[in-house]
Design a protein around this motif. Structure first.
Motif, PDB file in Angstrom:
ATOM      1  N   MET A  96       0.946  -9.210  -8.458  1.00  0.00           N
ATOM      2  CA  MET A  96      -0.423  -8.879  -8.158  1.00  0.00           C
ATOM      3  C   MET A  96      -1.317  -9.923  -8.791  1.00  0.00           C
ATOM      4  SD  MET A  96      -0.569  -4.765  -8.592  1.00  0.00           S
ATOM      5  CE  MET A  96      -2.101  -4.736  -7.713  1.00  0.00           C
ATOM      6  N   THR A  97      -2.414 -10.191  -8.135  1.00  0.00           N
ATOM      7  CA  THR A  97      -3.390 -11.121  -8.675  1.00  0.00           C
ATOM      8  C   THR A  97      -4.634 -10.337  -9.055  1.00  0.00           C
ATOM      9  OG1 THR A  97      -2.540 -12.913  -7.287  1.00  0.00           O
ATOM     10  CG2 THR A  97      -4.748 -13.191  -8.217  1.00  0.00           C
ATOM     11  N   TRP A  98      -5.039 -10.493 -10.286  1.00  0.00           N
ATOM     12  CA  TRP A  98      -6.189  -9.774 -10.810  1.00  0.00           C
ATOM     13  C   TRP A  98      -7.321 -10.762 -11.093  1.00  0.00           C
ATOM     14  CZ3 TRP A  98      -5.685  -4.515 -11.240  1.00  0.00           C
ATOM     15  CH2 TRP A  98      -4.389  -3.995 -11.230  1.00  0.00           C
ATOM     16  N   GLY A  99      -8.536 -10.263 -11.139  1.00  0.00           N
ATOM     17  CA  GLY A  99      -9.695 -11.072 -11.519  1.00  0.00           C
ATOM     18  C   GLY A  99      -9.886 -11.006 -13.020  1.00  0.00           C
ATOM     19  N   TRP A 133      -5.486 -13.883 -12.861  1.00  0.00           N
ATOM     20  CA  TRP A 133      -4.393 -13.538 -13.755  1.00  0.00           C
ATOM     21  C   TRP A 133      -3.320 -12.887 -12.905  1.00  0.00           C
ATOM     22  CZ3 TRP A 133      -2.688  -8.550 -15.504  1.00  0.00           C
ATOM     23  CH2 TRP A 133      -1.750  -8.612 -16.523  1.00  0.00           C
ATOM     24  N   HIS A 134      -2.107 -13.367 -13.013  1.00  0.00           N
ATOM     25  CA  HIS A 134      -1.012 -12.877 -12.175  1.00  0.00           C
ATOM     26  C   HIS A 134      -0.097 -11.969 -12.992  1.00  0.00           C
ATOM     27  CE1 HIS A 134      -2.142 -15.707  -9.045  1.00  0.00           C
ATOM     28  NE2 HIS A 134      -2.290 -16.598  -9.996  1.00  0.00           N
ATOM     29  N   GLN A 135       0.312 -10.881 -12.358  1.00  0.00           N
ATOM     30  CA  GLN A 135       1.206  -9.933 -12.999  1.00  0.00           C
ATOM     31  C   GLN A 135       2.312  -9.573 -12.012  1.00  0.00           C
ATOM     32  OE1 GLN A 135      -0.500  -6.038 -13.610  1.00  0.00           O
ATOM     33  NE2 GLN A 135       0.857  -5.612 -15.315  1.00  0.00           N
ATOM     34  N   LEU A 136       3.549  -9.628 -12.464  1.00  0.00           N
ATOM     35  CA  LEU A 136       4.685  -9.228 -11.642  1.00  0.00           C
ATOM     36  C   LEU A 136       4.967  -7.755 -11.920  1.00  0.00           C
ATOM     37  CD1 LEU A 136       6.971  -9.994  -9.703  1.00  0.00           C
ATOM     38  CD2 LEU A 136       8.333 -10.583 -11.707  1.00  0.00           C
ATOM     39  N   VAL A 137       4.895  -6.948 -10.857  1.00  0.00           N
ATOM     40  CA  VAL A 137       5.116  -5.509 -10.988  1.00  0.00           C
ATOM     41  C   VAL A 137       6.361  -5.160 -10.188  1.00  0.00           C
ATOM     42  CG1 VAL A 137       4.126  -3.229 -10.574  1.00  0.00           C
ATOM     43  CG2 VAL A 137       2.634  -5.136 -11.188  1.00  0.00           C
ATOM     44  N   GLU A 138       7.349  -4.583 -10.851  1.00  0.00           N
ATOM     45  CA  GLU A 138       8.603  -4.223 -10.187  1.00  0.00           C
ATOM     46  C   GLU A 138       9.026  -2.824 -10.599  1.00  0.00           C
ATOM     47  OE1 GLU A 138      11.161  -7.373 -11.620  1.00  0.00           O
ATOM     48  OE2 GLU A 138      11.032  -8.383  -9.681  1.00  0.00           O
ATOM     49  N   GLY A 139       9.728  -2.151  -9.675  1.00  0.00           N
ATOM     50  CA  GLY A 139      10.342  -0.877  -9.998  1.00  0.00           C
ATOM     51  C   GLY A 139       9.378   0.273 -10.209  1.00  0.00           C
ATOM     52  N   THR A 140       8.195   0.217  -9.610  1.00  0.00           N
ATOM     53  CA  THR A 140       7.227   1.283  -9.827  1.00  0.00           C
ATOM     54  C   THR A 140       7.097   2.211  -8.628  1.00  0.00           C
ATOM     55  OG1 THR A 140       5.413  -0.113  -9.061  1.00  0.00           O
ATOM     56  CG2 THR A 140       5.851  -0.108 -11.417  1.00  0.00           C
ATOM     57  N   ALA A 141       7.633   1.837  -7.481  1.00  0.00           N
ATOM     58  CA  ALA A 141       7.525   2.673  -6.288  1.00  0.00           C
ATOM     59  C   ALA A 141       8.722   3.627  -6.214  1.00  0.00           C
ATOM     60  CB  ALA A 141       7.479   1.809  -5.027  1.00  0.00           C
ATOM     61  N   ASP A 142       8.464   4.794  -5.666  1.00  0.00           N
ATOM     62  CA  ASP A 142       9.559   5.744  -5.442  1.00  0.00           C
ATOM     63  C   ASP A 142      10.436   5.221  -4.310  1.00  0.00           C
ATOM     64  OD1 ASP A 142       8.576   7.494  -7.359  1.00  0.00           O
ATOM     65  OD2 ASP A 142       7.377   8.622  -5.916  1.00  0.00           O
ATOM     66  N   PRO A 143      11.735   5.489  -4.375  1.00  0.00           N
ATOM     67  CA  PRO A 143      12.604   5.066  -3.279  1.00  0.00           C
ATOM     68  C   PRO A 143      12.253   5.816  -1.994  1.00  0.00           C
ATOM     69  CG  PRO A 143      13.867   6.233  -4.982  1.00  0.00           C
ATOM     70  CD  PRO A 143      12.459   6.146  -5.448  1.00  0.00           C
ATOM     71  N   TRP A 144      12.508   5.173  -0.864  1.00  0.00           N
ATOM     72  CA  TRP A 144      12.226   5.808   0.426  1.00  0.00           C
ATOM     73  C   TRP A 144      13.256   6.893   0.698  1.00  0.00           C
ATOM     74  CZ3 TRP A 144      10.011   2.530   4.903  1.00  0.00           C
ATOM     75  CH2 TRP A 144       8.926   1.788   4.454  1.00  0.00           C
ATOM     76  N   SER A 145      12.765   8.008   1.187  1.00  0.00           N
ATOM     77  CA  SER A 145      13.658   9.111   1.559  1.00  0.00           C
ATOM     78  C   SER A 145      14.218   8.836   2.954  1.00  0.00           C
ATOM     79  CB  SER A 145      12.883  10.428   1.561  1.00  0.00           C
ATOM     80  OG  SER A 145      11.956  10.445   2.635  1.00  0.00           O
ATOM     81  N   PRO A 146      15.257   9.562   3.356  1.00  0.00           N
ATOM     82  CA  PRO A 146      15.743   9.408   4.729  1.00  0.00           C
ATOM     83  C   PRO A 146      14.651   9.668   5.775  1.00  0.00           C
ATOM     84  CG  PRO A 146      17.374  10.570   3.424  1.00  0.00           C
ATOM     85  CD  PRO A 146      16.144  10.430   2.568  1.00  0.00           C
ATOM     86  N   ALA A 147      13.756  10.616   5.495  1.00  0.00           N
ATOM     87  CA  ALA A 147      12.648  10.894   6.425  1.00  0.00           C
ATOM     88  C   ALA A 147      11.688   9.707   6.493  1.00  0.00           C
ATOM     89  CB  ALA A 147      11.902  12.158   6.005  1.00  0.00           C
ATOM     90  N   ASP A 148      11.420   9.069   5.342  1.00  0.00           N
ATOM     91  CA  ASP A 148      10.559   7.873   5.328  1.00  0.00           C
ATOM     92  C   ASP A 148      11.171   6.766   6.171  1.00  0.00           C
ATOM     93  OD1 ASP A 148       8.769   9.094   3.543  1.00  0.00           O
ATOM     94  OD2 ASP A 148       9.784   8.245   1.785  1.00  0.00           O
ATOM     95  N   LEU A 149      12.463   6.539   5.987  1.00  0.00           N
ATOM     96  CA  LEU A 149      13.154   5.489   6.742  1.00  0.00           C
ATOM     97  C   LEU A 149      13.137   5.785   8.238  1.00  0.00           C
ATOM     98  CD1 LEU A 149      16.209   4.907   4.384  1.00  0.00           C
ATOM     99  CD2 LEU A 149      14.272   3.363   4.760  1.00  0.00           C
TER     100      LEU A 149
END
Length: 75
Positions: free
Chosen positions: A1-4, A29-45
């Motif tokens: 993400m790029t922040w001001g 200012w750049h920030q690497l954000v990983e592993g914060t989203a919930d995994p997709w469910s079969p219904a999402d897919l």
């Protein structure tokens, strides 16, 4: 993400104008954000697959209509 500006940087105001300036305060200012989203469910897919298929179908239909001869031609 790029922040001001870095939200974690200390901001002090003093007599020295170099300590805080708008040009440096809002520098990218750049920030690497990983592993914060919930995994997709079969219904999402399944929903994503359905949306993708629908968009692809619309694109195919649009291209087919564009290939039809113009009906406004004068004979």
């Amino acid at each position: 993400m790029t922040w001001g500006g870095n939200p974690f940087a200390p901001h002090t105001v003093g007599d020295d104008p170099a300590t805080l300036s708008p040009r440096r305060s809002f520098a990218q200012w750049h920030q690497l954000v990983e592993g914060t989203a919930d995994p997709w469910s079969p219904a999402d897919l399944a929903a994503a697959r359905l949306i993708g298929d629908s968009v692809a179908d619309v694109v195919v239909q649009f291209r087919s209509v564009r290939m039809l001869p113009s009906t406004s031609a004068t004979w």
